[in-house]
Design a protein around this motif. Structure first.
Motif, short mmCIF file in Angstrom:
data_model
loop_
_atom_site.label_atom_id
_atom_site.label_comp_id
_atom_site.label_asym_id
_atom_site.label_seq_id
_atom_site.Cartn_x
_atom_site.Cartn_y
_atom_site.Cartn_z
N PRO A 104 37.65 44.34 32.12
CA PRO A 104 38.26 43.57 32.40
C PRO A 104 39.16 43.00 33.34
N VAL A 105 39.15 42.06 34.01
CA VAL A 105 40.96 41.25 34.94
C VAL A 105 41.45 40.94 33.40
N ALA A 106 40.51 40.52 32.08
CA ALA A 106 41.61 39.67 31.63
C ALA A 106 42.72 40.05 31.24
N TYR A 107 42.56 42.10 30.81
CA TYR A 107 43.02 42.42 30.45
C TYR A 107 44.86 43.47 30.72
N TYR A 108 44.57 42.81 32.10
CA TYR A 108 46.06 43.04 32.89
C TYR A 108 47.16 42.11 32.51
N ARG A 109 48.02 42.71 31.75
CA ARG A 109 49.22 41.48 31.38
C ARG A 109 49.78 41.53 32.51
N TYR A 114 46.09 40.85 44.66
CA TYR A 114 44.82 40.62 44.94
C TYR A 114 43.51 40.35 44.50
N PHE A 115 43.77 40.28 42.57
CA PHE A 115 42.85 39.96 41.66
C PHE A 115 42.73 37.99 41.51
N ARG A 116 43.71 37.44 42.25
CA ARG A 116 43.76 36.36 41.98
C ARG A 116 41.70 35.80 42.71
N GLY A 117 41.84 34.92 41.98
CA GLY A 117 40.20 34.20 42.09
C GLY A 117 39.28 35.66 41.78
N TRP A 118 39.00 36.84 40.73
CA TRP A 118 38.54 37.36 40.56
C TRP A 118 38.28 36.75 39.49
N ASN A 119 36.66 37.33 39.15
CA ASN A 119 36.35 36.51 37.14
C ASN A 119 36.95 37.83 36.64
N ARG A 120 37.53 37.13 35.45
CA ARG A 120 38.18 37.91 34.17
C ARG A 120 37.85 38.46 33.36
N ASN A 121 36.73 37.79 33.67
CA ASN A 121 35.25 38.96 32.49
C ASN A 121 34.10 40.11 33.20
N VAL A 122 35.02 40.70 34.27
CA VAL A 122 34.14 41.36 34.83
C VAL A 122 35.78 42.30 35.44
N PRO A 123 35.60 43.64 35.49
CA PRO A 123 35.91 45.16 35.78
C PRO A 123 36.61 44.12 37.43
#
Length: 210
Positions: A104-109, A114-123
């Protein structure tokens, strides 16, 4: 969509199953790159819940461990190495293992803009970013059965003895790794990489001195 350079030894091939998601002719190659990061010691690696991937919460870089290799996502490219501070091999988007793509997005430090606005709990939306051609060749990337995921590979803690001036030269790394780390990779691309690393070790310098 950004165009990714196809580097030597990183050839394109059709997707197959979730575990064997690409033909082994898409290989990682032997590591030879300095990607502009310095990891002075083996970082703390913490499991990403629900899968076989670890991440490094204390680092300001997208740093992972999966199936016996360290992985970095930097400047929109993936890299892999059997040693925590490289050198690194470039990995084409079609060769990146499924379970890494599913982190998931949340684990990218250090997520890219372009990740902005994407759900942090999914890939991340790799299909949207890399485009329909990539997604046609990797249709399994977000549909693998996480219940069928392999157990996490052990982190090579022996490398804690190789820090600072003791960090081995690239030509000595394969031999040291083969002698101290006996895990057998599950992903076919990683397994192919390990086999070639072992062949390199047999042909290369003897001994395990850095």
């Amino acid at each position: 969509m950004r165009t990714h350079p196809i580097l030597p030894l990183l050839l394109m091939a059709p997707a197959i199953t979730a575990q064997a998601q690409v033909d082994v002719s898409i290989n990682i190659g032997l590591p030879h790159l300095n990607i502009g990061i310095n990891v002075p010691a083996v970082p703390q690696m913490v499991p990403v819940p629900g899968g076989p991937v670890y991440y490094a919460p204390g680092m300001a870089v997208n740093f992972f461990f999966y199936d016996g290799l360290y992985w970095v996502f930097k400047d929109d490219n993936w890299y892999a190495s059997s040693w925590y501070n490289g050198p690194w091999a470039a990995v084409h988007p079609e060769a990146v293992p499924v379970y890494l793509l599913q982190v998931p997005v949340a684990y990218y430090r250090r997520p890219p803009a372009y990740f902005r606005g994407w759900n942090r709990n999914v890939p991340p939306r790799w299909g949207e970013h890399w485009g329909p051609d990539w997604e046609r060749r990797r249709p399994e990337w977000n549909h693998a059965d996480r219940q069928a995921a392999p157990p996490p590979a052990p982190v090579p803690v022996y490398q804690r003895a190789y820090q600072g001036p003791k960090y081995p030269r690239p030509e000595n790394q394969p031999g040291i790794h083969a002698e101290n780390y006996h895990y057998q990779p599950q992903d076919p691309v990683v397994r192919d990489h390990y086999q070639r690393q072992q062949e390199h070790a047999r042909r290369g310098p003897k001994g395990n001195q850095p």
